[in-house]
Design a protein around this motif. Structure first.
Motif, PDB file in Angstrom:
ATOM      1  N   MET A 352     -34.703  22.375 -77.035  1.00  0.00           N
ATOM      2  CA  MET A 352     -34.108  23.692 -76.710  1.00  0.00           C
ATOM      3  C   MET A 352     -35.255  24.822 -76.188  1.00  0.00           C
ATOM      4  SD  MET A 352     -31.043  23.495 -77.349  1.00  0.00           S
ATOM      5  CE  MET A 352     -31.295  21.886 -76.226  1.00  0.00           C
ATOM      6  N   ILE A 353     -36.352  24.542 -76.673  1.00  0.00           N
ATOM      7  CA  ILE A 353     -37.366  25.311 -75.872  1.00  0.00           C
ATOM      8  C   ILE A 353     -37.774  25.042 -74.353  1.00  0.00           C
ATOM      9  CG2 ILE A 353     -39.816  25.825 -75.963  1.00  0.00           C
ATOM     10  CD1 ILE A 353     -38.102  27.323 -78.167  1.00  0.00           C
ATOM     11  N   THR A 354     -37.631  23.496 -74.280  1.00  0.00           N
ATOM     12  CA  THR A 354     -37.826  23.100 -72.931  1.00  0.00           C
ATOM     13  C   THR A 354     -36.794  23.456 -72.059  1.00  0.00           C
ATOM     14  OG1 THR A 354     -39.210  21.242 -73.646  1.00  0.00           O
ATOM     15  CG2 THR A 354     -38.172  20.962 -71.562  1.00  0.00           C
ATOM     16  N   GLU A 355     -35.453  23.364 -72.324  1.00  0.00           N
ATOM     17  CA  GLU A 355     -34.203  23.409 -71.292  1.00  0.00           C
ATOM     18  C   GLU A 355     -33.892  24.965 -71.543  1.00  0.00           C
ATOM     19  OE1 GLU A 355     -33.072  21.522 -69.301  1.00  0.00           O
ATOM     20  OE2 GLU A 355     -34.138  19.696 -69.711  1.00  0.00           O
ATOM     21  N   GLY A 356     -33.894  25.595 -72.759  1.00  0.00           N
ATOM     22  CA  GLY A 356     -33.595  26.926 -72.757  1.00  0.00           C
ATOM     23  C   GLY A 356     -34.478  28.077 -72.367  1.00  0.00           C
ATOM     24  N   VAL A 357     -35.716  27.787 -72.834  1.00  0.00           N
ATOM     25  CA  VAL A 357     -36.692  28.849 -72.669  1.00  0.00           C
ATOM     26  C   VAL A 357     -37.509  28.600 -71.440  1.00  0.00           C
ATOM     27  CG1 VAL A 357     -38.489  30.105 -73.727  1.00  0.00           C
ATOM     28  CG2 VAL A 357     -36.724  29.439 -75.231  1.00  0.00           C
ATOM     29  N   ARG A 359     -37.034  26.270 -68.899  1.00  0.00           N
ATOM     30  CA  ARG A 359     -36.601  26.128 -67.825  1.00  0.00           C
ATOM     31  C   ARG A 359     -35.553  26.954 -67.284  1.00  0.00           C
ATOM     32  NH1 ARG A 359     -36.299  19.356 -68.812  1.00  0.00           N
ATOM     33  NH2 ARG A 359     -38.586  19.155 -68.787  1.00  0.00           N
ATOM     34  N   ARG A 360     -34.871  27.592 -68.247  1.00  0.00           N
ATOM     35  CA  ARG A 360     -33.660  28.626 -67.852  1.00  0.00           C
ATOM     36  C   ARG A 360     -33.953  30.164 -68.184  1.00  0.00           C
ATOM     37  NH1 ARG A 360     -28.586  25.446 -67.614  1.00  0.00           N
ATOM     38  NH2 ARG A 360     -29.207  23.454 -67.632  1.00  0.00           N
ATOM     39  N   GLY A 361     -35.226  30.463 -68.792  1.00  0.00           N
ATOM     40  CA  GLY A 361     -35.521  31.577 -69.256  1.00  0.00           C
ATOM     41  C   GLY A 361     -34.960  32.515 -70.082  1.00  0.00           C
ATOM     42  N   ILE A 362     -34.365  31.591 -71.028  1.00  0.00           N
ATOM     43  CA  ILE A 362     -33.612  32.552 -71.945  1.00  0.00           C
ATOM     44  C   ILE A 362     -34.537  32.994 -73.306  1.00  0.00           C
ATOM     45  CG2 ILE A 362     -31.940  31.929 -74.192  1.00  0.00           C
ATOM     46  CD1 ILE A 362     -30.617  29.931 -72.711  1.00  0.00           C
ATOM     47  N   PRO A 363     -34.537  33.996 -73.752  1.00  0.00           N
ATOM     48  CA  PRO A 363     -35.404  34.667 -74.471  1.00  0.00           C
ATOM     49  C   PRO A 363     -35.826  33.872 -75.719  1.00  0.00           C
ATOM     50  CG  PRO A 363     -34.074  36.377 -73.888  1.00  0.00           C
ATOM     51  CD  PRO A 363     -33.547  35.114 -73.559  1.00  0.00           C
ATOM     52  N   PRO A 364     -36.914  33.491 -76.159  1.00  0.00           N
ATOM     53  CA  PRO A 364     -37.355  32.710 -77.367  1.00  0.00           C
ATOM     54  C   PRO A 364     -36.731  33.279 -78.526  1.00  0.00           C
ATOM     55  CG  PRO A 364     -39.279  33.202 -76.234  1.00  0.00           C
ATOM     56  CD  PRO A 364     -38.134  33.790 -75.463  1.00  0.00           C
ATOM     57  N   ARG A 425     -38.519  14.155 -70.514  1.00  0.00           N
ATOM     58  CA  ARG A 425     -39.843  15.076 -70.200  1.00  0.00           C
ATOM     59  C   ARG A 425     -39.723  16.163 -70.854  1.00  0.00           C
ATOM     60  NH1 ARG A 425     -45.195  14.030 -69.320  1.00  0.00           N
ATOM     61  NH2 ARG A 425     -46.062  15.708 -68.058  1.00  0.00           N
ATOM     62  N   MET A 426     -40.497  16.423 -71.998  1.00  0.00           N
ATOM     63  CA  MET A 426     -40.321  17.621 -72.894  1.00  0.00           C
ATOM     64  C   MET A 426     -41.562  18.675 -72.284  1.00  0.00           C
ATOM     65  SD  MET A 426     -38.363  16.969 -75.235  1.00  0.00           S
ATOM     66  CE  MET A 426     -37.683  15.797 -76.500  1.00  0.00           C
ATOM     67  N   GLY A 427     -41.085  19.805 -72.326  1.00  0.00           N
ATOM     68  CA  GLY A 427     -42.235  20.832 -71.772  1.00  0.00           C
ATOM     69  C   GLY A 427     -43.138  21.417 -72.662  1.00  0.00           C
ATOM     70  N   CYS A 428     -42.989  21.053 -74.263  1.00  0.00           N
ATOM     71  CA  CYS A 428     -43.598  21.704 -75.432  1.00  0.00           C
ATOM     72  C   CYS A 428     -43.870  20.676 -76.076  1.00  0.00           C
ATOM     73  CB  CYS A 428     -43.013  22.834 -75.681  1.00  0.00           C
ATOM     74  SG  CYS A 428     -41.425  22.286 -76.350  1.00  0.00           S
ATOM     75  N   ARG A 429     -44.559  20.857 -77.460  1.00  0.00           N
ATOM     76  CA  ARG A 429     -44.836  19.729 -78.467  1.00  0.00           C
ATOM     77  C   ARG A 429     -45.093  20.525 -79.855  1.00  0.00           C
ATOM     78  NH1 ARG A 429     -47.440  13.796 -77.703  1.00  0.00           N
ATOM     79  NH2 ARG A 429     -46.117  12.759 -79.086  1.00  0.00           N
ATOM     80  N   VAL A 430     -44.644  20.101 -80.671  1.00  0.00           N
ATOM     81  CA  VAL A 430     -44.943  20.672 -82.118  1.00  0.00           C
ATOM     82  C   VAL A 430     -46.011  19.984 -82.638  1.00  0.00           C
ATOM     83  CG1 VAL A 430     -44.404  20.423 -84.589  1.00  0.00           C
ATOM     84  CG2 VAL A 430     -42.492  20.637 -83.012  1.00  0.00           C
TER      85      VAL A 430
END
Length: 472
Positions: A352-357, A359-364, A425-430
């Motif tokens: 959700m951070i990768t795709e939503g924030v 790549r799509r610019g949805i606010p965190p 392909r994730m754009g972030c990692r815990v």
């Protein structure tokens, strides 16, 4: 000389009600004691957690998982399931009542589930009770025992074993909703019309049409929309609060939004698989991507993203529904015969951070509200859970948004390491997950503080009210 804090998290960009801020977090007795610009390391007993270059978010609350104990831990149990959740930044989960033997449909079966979870869960958990055709007289005892709500199926859940969970008929649904309304409870619904999906599936099988696309065609949006409409009618008549799980279509979301405008207490959840996978993936990935409702086409997916961006979706949950890998491979090409369910609990936040924030610019803040605060409020866990604020439980996830990686099966902590997200392909990692002030997961080390998860009864809401005041 004593220390001011048990632990501190330093140098992170922290998400609070005011937005993203550069803050240090002081933790004492499992709760957030201080949010400030800088805390010296000398003020904490434990070495600091360095969140340099990372976001610090509220721990995720996954309100929809199936961990299958008691009785079916070979599919997924509290140990492996909660380990995967922790690795995904989840600090609280709510376990569904159906995939256990026995299912959680009365106080005795709830006790068996609690015994299975004791000392095995690495993060905190709450429990759903079930509404099935034979347990209307058990709903009150489940409320008194501490469930957060009830779950029912409007289509066949495909349970296994003697006493398996069954779908409700219309009279059971209506009478169950009437009872739950009197208790001030909430009913979660798998909303697909059994009359529609069973008829279409029978037609398809009779014609020898058993491919992924045929399975998808047997469970159309119509089946979801009809069930949603019927449930909302019953809610209007009974006053029962509803929660719709894994909604896959924007048409159903819009119908639920209209019900909210009419004053009904209703919430809607969707899942990462509907937001990042499409019906094309059902064919290319095979049954590892089979679920119900099925994955939809790309246009439907974009409409769901619009609903996420606009806030029409209340929250996002994994619907982690694991099974042994051979059950995903059974059927010799017959997609209908393979077990349906997505293994995805470890990936929700990163997806959700990768795709939503990213790549799509949805606010965190919006994505975090859907992943943490909204389910905490709905199920009586707020304000201890779901937010970063002084006095809240120190349930936190350190997320590196500059650490892209490709998910491999070896990264997964499930008992059975299959998932449709393998290769994604994730754009972030815990990097680190903190539960009530204790570091429970670290990237590269895995679970570092095992078995400390505790059972959560609702702090507010119907179960706590029932316990204190009884039911009129």
């Amino acid at each position: 000389m004593g220390h001011t804090y048990d632990r501190i998290i330093v140098n992170g960009t922290v998400l609070t009600a005011e937005g993203m801020q550069r803050l240090d977090i002081g933790i004492r007795n499992g709760r957030i004691a201080c949010l400030t610009a800088s805390i010296p390391a000398s003020e904490a007993e434990a070495p600091p957690v360095d969140a340099q270059g990372c976001w610090v978010l509220p721990g995720v609350i996954d309100a929809h998982v199936h961990l299958n104990e008691p009785g079916m831990g070979a599919w997924e149990g509290f140990d492996t399931g909660s380990a995967a959740l922790a690795a995904g930044g989840v600090t609280t989960y709510i376990d569904m009542p159906l995939n256990g033997l026995p299912p959680t449909v009365d106080a005795k079966s709830l006790e068996l589930k609690l015994a299975a979870a004791q000392g095995q869960s690495h993060v905190d958990y709450a429990l759903w009770g079930g509404l099935v055709p034979w347990n209307l007289d058990r709903l009150e005892e489940l409320a008194r025992a501490g469930v957060v709500g009830y779950k029912a199926f409007m289509s066949n859940p495909g349970g296994v074993g003697e006493g398996a969970f069954q779908e409700v008929d219309e009279i059971t649904l209506f009478e169950g909703m009437s009872c739950i309304a009197r208790m001030g409870g909430v009913l979660a619904l798998h909303a697909e019309s059994e009359a529609i999906v069973s008829k279409l599936a029978s037609r398809s099988l009779a014609a020898g049409k058993t491919a992924a696309a045929d399975f998808a065609a047997s469970r159309p949006v119509l089946a979801e929309l009809e069930a949603v409409n019927r449930a909302l009618l019953f809610a209007e008549l009974t006053g029962c609060a509803l929660h719709f799980v894994h909604i896959s279509s924007s048409a159903a979301v819009k119908r639920i939004m209209r019900a909210k405008e009419w004053g009904l207490s209703v919430t809607v959840e969707t899942c990462p698989h509907y937001l990042v996978l499409t019906d094309e993936d059902m064919g290319s990935l095979g049954p590892v991507a089979k679920c119900a409702p099925p994955l939809r086409n790309r246009k439907e997916q974009e409409r769901l993203w619009s609903d996420v961006r606009s806030g029409r979706i209340d929250w996002i949950a994994s619907d982690h529904s694991p099974c042994p890998t051979p059950l995903k491979q059974q059927g010799d090409g017959n997609y209908f015969a393979a077990w349906g369910g997505i293994s995805g609990a470890q990936s929700t936040l990163e997806l959700m951070i990768t795709e939503g924030v990213l790549r799509r610019g949805i606010p965190p803040r919006l994505i975090s509200r859907m992943l943490s605060e909204a389910p905490a409020r709905r199920f009586g866990l707020y304000p201890h859970k779901g937010i970063i604020a002084v006095g809240a439980d120190a349930d936190l996830v350190v997320l590196d948004t500059d650490m892209p990686y490709t998910l491999a099966a070896g990264d997964l902590l499930y008992r059975h390491t299959h998932s449709p997200y393998v290769g994604y392909r994730m754009g972030c990692r815990v990097k680190t997950t903190v539960s009530r002030g204790a570091v429970v997961y670290e990237l590269g080390r895995g679970i570092v503080t095992p078995g400390r998860g505790k059972w959560l009864r609702p702090l507010t809401g119907f179960a706590s009210a029932v316990k204190k005041e009884g039911i009129g």
